[in-house]
Design an enzyme around this catalytic site. Sequence first.
Site, mmCIF file in Angstrom:
data_model
loop_
_atom_site.group_PDB
_atom_site.id
_atom_site.type_symbol
_atom_site.label_atom_id
_atom_site.label_comp_id
_atom_site.label_asym_id
_atom_site.label_seq_id
_atom_site.Cartn_x
_atom_site.Cartn_y
_atom_site.Cartn_z
ATOM 1 N N GLY A 207 0.842 -1.193 0.000
ATOM 2 C CA GLY A 207 0.000 0.000 0.000
ATOM 3 C C GLY A 207 0.872 1.236 0.000
ATOM 4 O O GLY A 207 2.075 1.155 -0.252
ATOM 5 N N GLY A 208 0.249 2.377 0.290
ATOM 6 C CA GLY A 208 0.983 3.624 0.266
ATOM 7 C C GLY A 208 2.099 3.667 1.305
ATOM 8 O O GLY A 208 3.134 4.277 1.086
ATOM 9 N N ASP B 46 -7.701 10.196 -1.717
ATOM 10 C CA ASP B 46 -6.836 9.448 -2.649
ATOM 11 C C ASP B 46 -7.664 8.396 -3.387
ATOM 12 O O ASP B 46 -7.263 7.239 -3.527
ATOM 13 C CB ASP B 46 -5.681 8.790 -1.880
ATOM 14 C CG ASP B 46 -4.584 8.270 -2.827
ATOM 15 O OD1 ASP B 46 -4.514 8.763 -3.979
ATOM 16 O OD2 ASP B 46 -3.811 7.390 -2.427
#
Lengths: 245, 317
Positions: free
Chosen positions: B44-45, B158
């Site tokens: 993930g981020g 996002d």
Amino acid sequence: MPAHEGRFPLTRHSVLAAVQSDDGAVRRLGWDALVRAYWKPIYKHLRLRWRADEERARDWTQEFFARAFEKSFFDSFDPKRARFRTFLRVCLDRFAANEHESEGRLKRGGGTAPLALDFVSAEGELAGVDLPAPDGFEERFHREWMRSLFEAALADLRQICVDEDRMHQFEAFRRYDIEGPDSSTPIQYADLARDLGVPVTQVTNWLHWARAKLRTLLLARLRELCPTDEEYREEARALFGVDPR
Amino acid sequence: MTRNPADAFGLTVGDPTLAHLRSVVDQPDVTGTRYVLVEHVGRGGMGTVWRARDVQLDRDVALKVLTEPEPMLAREMADRLVREAKVIARLEHPGIVPVHDAGVLQDGRAYYAMKLVVGRRLDEILGDNPTEPERLRIFARMCEAVAFAHACGIVHSDLKPANVMVGPFGEVLVLDWGLARVGDAQAQEPALVRAGTEGFMAPEQKLGTGALDPRVDVFALGRVLAELSIGARETVAIVAKATAQEPSDRYERVLDLLADVERFQAGERVEAVGEGLAPRLRRFYRKYRAAVWLVGTYAVLRLGFEVVRIWMHGRNP
């Protein structure tokens, strides 16, 4: 003194700052760390990208470091424009292009003593390596740099195991995590446990300890080599993570 | 010059070993937790995601673990990961993956455990060219989840197809709330203000100017709708309205955007198309109120002056 304690002390921007230091002893330590981290990727890049034969690649590797040391190549590094690894490769390509043009006029400058580098082992690692595609040299250079980093951290880990009397841990780690992946018949935890005379849970614990320690040592090495926090974080992510989507 | 210490014990790291070591050194240390790692499933981020077995409840979960190089630099990211877990924990909705647990592992890395979602990301699904009703159904479920978050005071900020998962039974889940804004909290976190994904970020988000409100999600949803490639005149107009440069020109709420999409699906006139002159004039007046007053006042005064001048001229030729 254990090897991991004798290394250049961990400080921010240490290697590059040390290479640029006015203090000769500090500068020497910085160069030592820099050469250790990069000589193999540089040698292999010269062999693959520039098709230099073994002897020429050895000479150019020595000459590149000698000239970089004398002429302070790395003083012009600007972390805003590129990673240090990329900057160094660009310097290397420029150097190799000049050497290529001035074939036969190579002079080793400044009476610098040649570095004691194990080119035979580097050459052995190149055996059977396919030539990268024209746009693949940067990636190849990165991989070789990463390989050097892991090799150095593994040597640190081994030294710690020697110093702290943890050779059983290292033996389990060496057989399962270092030799296992390259082997056609990977060893199982149960086999290791039997060979080492311990329960399987002990093997699990040992491997876990060694992996966590290796991670710490890798990050310490990386910290030394990266000139900025940002580059350090990017390199660490690239090193450990899968490719960002 | 010393030898490379790696050569001290004749070590050569081949490509398979290098790949293996890269993988194992990244493994989180779950000792002392209720989890056993099963496999690495993605990134993930802020961290890596692992399938893990919750041995207490005998079920698989997704374990999101921070990937950060050192404690000092990791602190900010750890705070964000914990914050993300808390944000999701506030959002009990079928379109949002529930969080089960959060904490710090023995190796110092922050983590949280959530429901393991089995499915495919929307960006992958779109490659299979699903039917138009299916694309719009996924979009509608996505809008509902985001609208629910807005009602709880949370802005995702996002949104993009890669952050939407569609399960095997058609369930739609909005993922990756790591950049979410809670109320006015973003004012305290300037590093977050400009964070997002290029192509889905509203202009005010890119510039980092001012507080971000739910209209940044309206903008991103407009971009997602564009990615669905519906191509009808009405959806093009909806996309244009949702992705207007000025937040005041966009749909006020995600539910307004969704209502327009549903009007399109029902064959009714959508708000974004065929807007009459009066509403457009009203919008123009709201946007340029001061200039309209200035020009209007000048025109009235000038007209008055001209009338008086002509009248005076008529009396004294």
